[in-house]
Design a protein around this motif. Structure first.
Motif, short mmCIF file in Angstrom:
data_model
loop_
_atom_site.label_atom_id
_atom_site.label_comp_id
_atom_site.label_asym_id
_atom_site.label_seq_id
_atom_site.Cartn_x
_atom_site.Cartn_y
_atom_site.Cartn_z
N ALA A 1 0.82 -1.22 0.00
CA ALA A 1 0.00 0.00 0.00
C ALA A 1 0.85 1.27 0.00
CB ALA A 1 -0.92 0.00 1.22
N LEU A 2 2.15 1.14 0.28
CA LEU A 2 3.04 2.30 0.32
C LEU A 2 3.64 2.55 -1.06
CD1 LEU A 2 4.99 1.46 3.62
CD2 LEU A 2 2.92 2.88 3.36
N THR A 3 4.08 3.80 -1.29
CA THR A 3 4.78 4.11 -2.54
C THR A 3 6.02 3.25 -2.68
OG1 THR A 3 3.98 6.39 -2.46
CG2 THR A 3 5.90 5.94 -3.86
N ASN A 4 6.76 3.10 -1.59
CA ASN A 4 7.93 2.23 -1.56
C ASN A 4 7.78 1.26 -0.40
OD1 ASN A 4 10.38 0.96 -1.54
ND2 ASN A 4 11.62 2.80 -1.27
N ALA B 1 17.85 -8.84 -0.48
CA ALA B 1 18.09 -7.94 -1.61
C ALA B 1 16.73 -7.34 -1.98
CB ALA B 1 18.71 -8.69 -2.78
N MET B 2 16.15 -6.65 -1.04
CA MET B 2 14.76 -6.25 -1.13
C MET B 2 14.51 -5.25 -2.26
SD MET B 2 12.34 -5.19 2.11
CE MET B 2 12.82 -6.70 2.98
N GLY B 3 13.51 -5.55 -3.07
CA GLY B 3 13.09 -4.65 -4.12
C GLY B 3 13.96 -4.61 -5.35
N PRO C 1 5.30 -6.99 -2.77
CA PRO C 1 4.72 -8.12 -2.04
C PRO C 1 3.29 -8.40 -2.53
CG PRO C 1 5.57 -6.38 -0.56
CD PRO C 1 5.50 -5.81 -1.93
N PHE C 2 2.54 -9.13 -1.73
CA PHE C 2 1.12 -9.33 -2.04
C PHE C 2 0.43 -7.99 -2.23
CE2 PHE C 2 0.83 -13.69 0.07
CZ PHE C 2 0.39 -14.34 -1.08
N VAL C 3 -0.45 -7.90 -3.20
CA VAL C 3 -1.38 -6.78 -3.32
C VAL C 3 -2.78 -7.33 -3.08
CG1 VAL C 3 0.10 -5.46 -4.88
CG2 VAL C 3 -1.60 -7.05 -5.82
N GLU C 4 -3.70 -6.44 -2.78
CA GLU C 4 -5.05 -6.90 -2.44
C GLU C 4 -5.67 -7.69 -3.58
OE1 GLU C 4 -7.84 -7.72 0.21
OE2 GLU C 4 -6.10 -6.44 0.65
N GLN C 5 -5.34 -7.36 -4.82
CA GLN C 5 -5.89 -8.07 -5.95
C GLN C 5 -5.48 -9.54 -5.96
OE1 GLN C 5 -8.21 -7.13 -8.11
NE2 GLN C 5 -8.13 -9.21 -8.93
#
Length: 533
Positions: A168-171, A209-211, A217-221
């Motif tokens: 839900a965040l920009t980053n 090695a995030m991003g 990650p998971f999105v609501e869809q």
């Protein structure tokens, strides 16, 4: 399904290649066995240890407690009851503190290594990925991790990580979750946070090695896509079907979606064989299990939940995924046994996901309700430096900070400054790994000595049969944290517990506080551990 290069994102292409590689390797495993079709499926009738249990009464017998009214009253005065799995940020400070202590403890008693090795080795666990057994296999797998934690501290439950709160965040990397407060740094070796320098397989700290793969990650869809499925073969899906398979799976099934947080975190989490090296793995798979359970409750009857399984077809999956195949290495369970209602009837349940209905903080000082970007939804608060631009409806998006020119900055503490009530940063102490030497029974007293046997107990004859001990003996299952037993024995009516015999690696405490932990900063217990020379 078409070639992996047709996947709609780079992350899904990588996940697809991993799934197909695991499928090819699992088809080469020769020690796959099945239960005959005409033999009734059943749970272990004679559990040999608490990991095999499917109700608290069974677990209670291995802890030698007193089971009454659905709870187990333990020898040390504690209570073992059904676990409630909460989102990490919805836990209390004490709950998080207890979880982290227990997690460090199972790295010392061997439980973590045993479980992690299972996930690492495809020869041991060919049905863990790439087909219908993926969800039931991991349900059983993390159940055993939770039991291991609760043998250390019965108040602990396995949390879940709802990673839509990060997406839900920009980053997503700006989340307070990835800070010294909780799970530490996002790049390279993880040397900060509650699991700093934690050692996994390979004798090295967790790597991230995030991003870097441009994944999220998971999105609501992703969750809504799963909830929209109406066929069992689209949930317990054939994720690596060959062209002759009549069931062709799309890229939005849960096994594919679950790979997105793996790719997002990167490092150890990226590869199936090393993913358990990151403590986030267990919380992530707890959430995957929660998504599956939400679908089961919404789309299936109780009977269907325990019986519906896709058709066995070698063109669709390896034999390791067939319904009556032994769920290796968790024999005698079969893959279909992993559908049983006993898991959530008796062992654990899920607390609801965070919601804006709980207020502007979604019920946690680490969350906020985003009312500026479409429909209201909960999101993780951000650490200092995070990108907080775009929140125009008074959201408190920064943890212990304020949004200034689109960035989270530390908030000055003045009399005119609004006070935000937040819990203190948990101080978590990893367990000592000392070995208590045998005590020599006193020769000046006629009080019979009490012996604590910590080792493998013989299989019980039935769920109602309790192993017995001599009057002067207390039996304890292997891997149990016996720190409270020293206190119990010291406090008996004679004030003398005689000789105490323990296996190497078991800490029975000092018999006074019953607490082997000493105040110190979180660190890897294998690096200069207290009590070890």
């Amino acid at each position: 399904m078409s070639d992996c290069e047709n996947a709609p994102s780079e992350a899904l292409k990588a996940i697809c290649r991993q799934i197909h590689t695991w499928d090819q390797d699992s088809r080469k495993v020769v020690n796959v066995s099945s239960r005959p079709q005409n033999v009734a499926l059943s749970l272990p009738a004679r559990p040999s240890n608490s990991f095999e249990c499917f109700d608290i009464n069974c677990i209670c017998m291995f802890l030698f407690g007193d089971f009454q009214n659905g709870v187990c009253n333990l020898l040390n005065g504690g209570v073992y009851r059904k676990a409630t799995r909460k989102e990490w940020r919805m836990m209390s400070d004490n709950e998080r503190n207890a979880y982290v202590k227990a997690f460090w403890a199972i790295t010392s008693n061997g439980n973590y290594t045993e479980l992690s090795t299972i996930h690492h080795n495809i020869q041991i666990s060919p049905g863990a990925h790439s087909g219908p057994a993926f969800l039931p296999w991991h349900r059983e797998f993390i159940k055993r991790l939770e039991i291991a934690l609760r043998r250390v501290d019965p108040s602990v439950s396995l949390p879940y990580w709802d990673s839509t709160l990060e997406s839900a965040l920009t980053n997503p990397q700006d989340s307070i979750l990835f800070s010294d407060q909780f799970f530490g740094n996002t790049q390279g070796l993880v040397t900060t946070g509650l699991f700093a320098n934690w050692i996994g397989l390979g004798n090295a700290p967790t790597r991230r090695a995030m991003g870097q793969s441009q994944s999220v990650p998971f999105v609501e869809q992703d969750i809504q896509s799963t909830m929209s499925k109406n066929s069992i073969d689209q949930v317990l899906a054939f994720t690596a079907p060959q062209r002759a398979c009549p069931f062709q799976t799309t890229f939005d099934v849960l096994e594919y979606g679950h790979g997105k947080p793996h790719v997002f975190v990167g490092g150890d989490m990226f590869e199936p064989r090393t993913s358990t090296n990151d403590p986030l793995f267990w919380l992530h798979h707890s959430f995957v299990d929660f998504i599956w359970e939400m679908w089961r409750q919404q789309k299936q009857t109780r009977d269907q939940r325990s019986t519906q399984y896709p058709t066995d077809n070698s063109a669709c999956s390896a034999q390791a995924h067939f319904s009556t195949t032994i769920m290796s290495p968790f024999s005698p369970l079969t893959n279909r046994d992993g559908l049983g209602n006993q898991y959530t009837d008796d062992l654990y349940e899920y607390a609801p996901r965070p919601s804006c209905s709980l207020g502007n903080d979604c019920g946690s000082p680490f969350l906020f309700c985003d009312r500026s970007r479409g429909p209201s939804r909960c999101a993780s608060r951000m650490k200092i430096g995070g990108n907080c631009a775009g929140y125009v409806n008074g959201e408190q998006a920064c943890y212990r900070g304020a949004c200034v020119n689109g960035r989270c900055v530390a908030e000055q503490q003045t009399s005119s400054t609004r006070t935000t009530v937040t819990p203190p940063r948990p101080t978590v102490t990893p367990p000592r790994t000392t070995v208590t030497p045998p005590r020599t029974p006193s020769t000046s007293t006629t009080t019979p000595s009490t012996t604590i046997f910590i080792g493998t107990l013989p299989p019980i004859t039935s769920p109602q049969t309790r192993p017995t001990a001599a009057p002067n003996q207390v039996l304890v299952e292997a891997g149990i944290d016996a720190s409270q037993l020293g206190q119990m024995l010291n406090n008996n009516q004679n004030g003398n517990h005689g000789g105490v015999r323990v296996e190497p690696g078991i800490d029975v405490g000092n018999g006074n506080t019953g607490n082997p932990y000493q105040p110190q900063q979180p660190r890897n217990p294998y690096l200069q551990p207290q009590g070890r020379k």
